[in-house]
Design an enzyme around this catalytic site. Structure first.
Site: not given
Ligand SMILES: NC(=O)c1ccc[n+]([C@@H]2O[C@H](COP(=O)([O-])OP(=O)(O)OC[C@H]3O[C@@H](n4cnc5c(N)ncnc54)[C@H](OP(=O)(O)O)[C@@H]3O)[C@@H](O)[C@H]2O)c1
Ligand SMILES: NC(=O)c1ccc[n+]([C@@H]2O[C@H](COP(=O)([O-])OP(=O)(O)OC[C@H]3O[C@@H](n4cnc5c(N)ncnc54)[C@H](OP(=O)(O)O)[C@@H]3O)[C@@H](O)[C@H]2O)c1
Lengths: 132, 462, 132, 462
Positions: D386
């Site tokens: 994301d």
């Molecule tokens: N950090 C915070 O404080 C917080 C708080 C609230 C919400 N969030 C939300 O969390 C999200 C964080 O974004 P992000 O880009 O870090 O993560 P993300 O958008 O959740 O994407 C994580 C990606 O990692 C891949 N993945 C999962 N396991 C894996 C593995 N073992 N090896 C390789 N790839 C793997 C997944 O794709 P596959 O399944 O295809 O592998 C997924 O597309 C944001 O939408 C944010 O709004 C974060």
């Protein structure tokens, strides 16, 4: 230690922390208004003076209190007014104000502002083009 | 109901004061902050007047009216160049109020004072009267009612310390037994005398640091009053005032490369040990007329103007702004470079330039601009001296060695506007004036700026 | 309003200001340790629990207090320890640490560090020179 | 003597807590800050134990020992990837303590409670038990003991609000007449039930924001305890804790472009309305083997690595650090770019990378690095999704529209390491993957990184 003394110490400690944290972020630009503002705020000693002057505890208290009220009021009123006067003077860059010598000539004014902010971009503009 | 309303008024006032200070950390919010602080003050005053203790209003109203009149008059008619004096005077008023309230409280409550309250009261009175007379002295020196030069004599430190010692001893005895009423006037008078003696040996130009320090004393005295009257809003305001004074004096010390201890305790000695006015052999400098300088300025693309104390003395801010406008119209990029201790008060130059309608984003602090001098065609130094002295970088023997300075000597050409070859506040000679790239424009800053504007406009018209 | 309530409100107001001012300056780098540190600090509720558990006011108080002491202690001890563990891990750039795969080869280590920090300055270094 | 020592201990503890937090604003002072906070805690505990009220030590010591053992074990053996769960659990413990202390106080003092104290007590108990069960639920979802998907049913909001209403009504009645002892268990139980219901409809991935919010509730509950026990140090610590939780949730909201109200009140609804897992028609992507990718990497001069939640899932931080070292040895400048909400907790990626010995000056925040992607040869996206989705910039219909993102699509080549084409937390498809310059490296992040390291080392040796 009496409860009120203890509470006072907490207030002193915390207010000092707040003061330091907030005031260190005041830019040099505003150091002079800052001085007059804290000065006005410190004029809150007015409330102490008011109680002494108004609670009819004898001539000495009333006399001292009245002087103190006068002195504090000068600080409060004067401090806020002059801070306001100063803050009103601070302006960001904008089309030259009406006080400028060339303000009646919009073309000139515009040029001055532009060249001052655009820097060397149009610094080489030949002077013969000057609208004057 | 007052049981709730009055304390909540004070609480809200405390919060609003902090909001006010937070406002002034950004240009965008500064005036809103001021309004918050004003609202807080209004709340606090109303809260006080509806208290049951307040019974007679005659004197109150009289004092409020007189005070408001004086305050209004003072703040409307005072020239911006006199801000340092005004600040000194207002500390005197604030400290006087604290001292007087302390005195009244002592005589009202004297037999029933707890040890702690007595301690706070003694501190309030000591700092109050000390700051009162000290600030008055500072005012006198800045306003040039009193001689600005430091008044020094042998054994001064010993006398001052002894006096302070006696005052403190009287205070301690009073705390131990508050009924020793005879000691109270002794304490008050000694504090006042000490305030005078403290400031006598300090030169007029060192006043800003002393004023800031006195500011923090005044704040402390106000906080002590808060303890005596058991009013938390007073403690908050005192702490805010005190930390502001302390921080500003720390900032000034850093910008002058003097230790904080030097100011806290050095004020007892001859701080302005700046040496004798440098009886220098006549060395040649290049001087120029406004006409010659204007010719150089016509072709300049980047001009940095460095204002200093002389600008304030000459009240030249409006003329200099005019000069900047003419230069900009001429195609030059004009910036103002402000050293943290340029002038005689933190932010002094900023207020003057703001008064003359210079937009604040055309004004840069030392750290921001120091890299830009190398690209400048002209550095125009107007009534600044010490803050441009290269000796601070190169000469370990100089009293200002180590003080961060504006790198005006990196500019292609340096022009210095001043009346003669007199040294600045630190009393040291400035090598800058003897460099090949430096042109001296002798004369009062306002007159010189006026000449430059005329010449530039004439040549443009021609 | 009782004096202690009034004092408490001042403390709450001022401490909140301090909290906001200080915590907004914590860089994202330390947001996770910040969470565990504030968590440990909030474990100060331990002192409330200790009084309840230790002041012999009946079985209910002692029981509830004892559970509360346990829970708070976990937070205090655990919070400080894990914050410490995390903070120890944060290191500025420096000669590669002993854990790196090439740490035994000082030349390699030095090169890696230099090229990483000097950026493209020596990025064009021909690979044949590589000390391996 | 205790009259002075105990209050001064608490006062000093309050000051030291603040000093501790100030320390953690800079890497240089962080550990010193921690030590200050620890010293403060020690002082507070010692101050408490020497109070006259404390008479029996048996249970105390037992509880202290057990608590210390559990706390030590938990913090030494927990993997860094499990930090979100740990934080949730510790909020549960803190809130439980607050709730229990409130309960004990109520039964001890019930007939003599003043209105204000009763109010503080009700607030403490309500927030305490609510946060306790809510945090436990959050822990369960993050630890995957409970199903992570949001559990939603019709009328959920109405039921939850009604329940909260009843709990609040019970609280108000208790405040009006604290002797209604029957209402107290009702209050406590309803609060606990509400905590569960509050978190049920929220998806596992939205937990961090909820946890931060619960953190601020726990802080508020602690501050209320301070009012009940008339202990100012508790108020200070509660306020610090509360403002930290509030600020972090505000930061998360901003970085996700969701309004603060949406989190405060939106948590009642289906926050993760991220839509069905985007039943997309099969669109072609370019995928590559580690061997092919390594060949491209060999010639890269500037590589920016973008870690995301997948890095934590795969525990790939050590392998990625190894990859960075190899790339650097190969002549590339390697930087890590961290989005404020990458991962599942603020600062999550920073801790993981720090654990893997990546120096923190090699790690850059979004604002710092976003301009640098245009100069990057390769942007290597490891398990992030994301936070790299260009739809946030371009597609107003996207649920993440307006969220600030990392400009990975400005790099010459983008490589994305993920296991398949599954969407990230927001449940939306990522256009990035279909761009010409993008190479997909399918597989577990740790395995792929390992492959890349091997290939690069082999080719260097060859
Ligand atoms: N950090 C915070 O404080 C917080 C708080 C609230 C919400 N969030 C939300 O969390 C999200 C964080 O974004 P992000 O880009 O870090 O993560 P993300 O958008 O959740 O994407 C994580 C990606 O990692 C891949 N993945 C999962 N396991 C894996 C593995 N073992 N090896 C390789 N790839 C793997 C997944 O794709 P596959 O399944 O295809 O592998 C997924 O597309 C944001 O939408 C944010 O709004 C974060
Ligand atoms: N700002 C603060 O908060 C603060 C606090 C404490 C101390 N100080 C000290 O004050 C000094 C400030 O440095 P500065 O460079 O601004 O001033 P400065 O070093 O005191 O020099 C001022 C110069 O202005 C010239 N001048 C005076 N009246 C003039 C007039 N009417 N027209 C033209 N020139 C005039 C003087 O030379 P002529 O007499 O030859 O004309 C003098 O050389 C520093 O040493 C600093 O440490 C400042």
């Amino acid at each position: 230690m009496s409860a009120s003394v203890e509470a006072g110490l907490y207030v002193l400690l915390l207010a000092s922390f707040v003061g330091f944290e907030v005031i260190r972020r005041v830019p040099p630009l505003f150091h002079t208004p800052l001085m007059s503002l804290t000065n006005a705020i410190a004029g809150i000693s007015l409330v102490g003076s008011l109680v002494i002057a108004g609670s009819d505890r004898g001539a000495l208290s009333t006399a001292l209190g009245t002087i103190a009220v006068t002195a504090s009021t000068i600080n409060v009123v004067g401090g806020f007014l002059i801070t306001d006067r100063m803050l009103k003077m601070f302006r960001p860059r904008q089309p030259a104000t009406a006080r400028g010598p060339a303000a009646t000539d919009p073309a000139t004014t515009g040029t001055a502002t532009r060249s001052a902010s655009a820097g060397s971009a149009d610094a080489g503009r030949p002077r013969s083009e000057d609208p004057r | 109901m007052n049981d709730y309303v009055v304390p909540l008024c004070y609480l809200a006032a405390s919060g609003l004061f902090i909001v006010g200070l937070k406002g002034i950390t950004q240009p965008r919010t500064a005036r809103r902050g001021l309004q918050a602080a004003e609202a807080g003050m209004l709340l606090a005053i109303v809260g006080t007047l509806i208290q049951k203790q307040v019974v007679t209003y005659t004197w109150l109203i009289l004092a409020l009216v007189i005070g408001s009149a004086i305050g209004t008059a003072m703040s409307l008619y005072i020239p911006m160049t006199a801000m340092p004096q005004r600040v000194a005077l207002s500390h005197a008023f604030g400290a006087l109020a604290a001292g007087l309230v302390g005195t009244a409280e002592y005589y009202n409550r004297e037999p029933h004072l707890s040890t702690f309250t007595a301690g706070a009261l003694v501190l309030e009175v000591l700092l109050g009267f000390l700051t009162f007379t000290g600030s008055l002295m500072a005012f006198g020196k800045l306003q040039e009612i009193l001689p600005g030069r430091p008044q020094v004599y042998r054994g001064q430190n010993a006398v001052n310390l002894a006096l302070l010692g006696v005052a403190v001893a009287a205070g301690v005895l009073l705390v131990l037994d508050p009924s020793r009423t005879l000691l109270f006037p002794v304490l008050a008078v000694l504090a006042a005398v000490f305030g005078v003696l403290l400031v006598i040996p300090i030169g007029g130009a060192d006043m800003p640091t002393v004023i800031s320090l006195l500011n923090s004393y005044a704040g402390l005295s106000g906080a002590a009053m808060g303890f005596v009257l058991d009013n938390k809003a007073l403690i908050v305001a005192g702490a805010l005032d005190g930390s502001s004074g302390l921080l500003l004096s720390i900032i000034m010390c850093r910008a002058m490369n003097r230790s904080f201890t030097n100011v806290l305790f050095g004020a007892f000695g001859q701080v302005t040990a700046g040496g004798p006015p440098a009886a220098s052999e006549e060395r040649p400098v290049r001087s120029a007329t406004p006409e010659e300088a204007a010719m150089l300025m016509e072709t300049a693309r980047k001009v940095i103007i460095v204002p200093g104390y002389g600008l304030a003395v000459a009240q030249a801010q409006h003329k200099i702004r005019e000069l900047a406008t003419v230069l900009a119209r001429n195609g030059a990029e004009v910036t103002f470079a402000i050293h943290p201790v340029a002038g005689r008060m933190p932010g002094h130059m900023n207020v003057l330039l703001a008064e003359a309608d210079v937009p604040y984003d055309q004004i840069k602090d030392m750290d921001e601009i120091n890299g830009e001098f190398t690209q400048a065609d002209i550095a125009l130094v107007v009534g600044a001296n010490d803050v441009t002295n290269p000796a601070a970088r190169t000469d370990p023997a100089s009293p200002i060695y180590g003080m961060p300075i504006l790198n005006v000597d990196s500019a292609r050409t340096v022009m210095v506007v001043k009346r003669g070859m007199n040294p600045g506040f630190a009393g040291v000679e400035n090598e800058l004036y003897f460099q090949d790239k430096t042109l001296m424009l002798f004369g009062d800053a306002k007159a010189v700026a006026d000449g430059l504007v005329r010449e530039l406009e004439a040549s443009v018209r021609a």
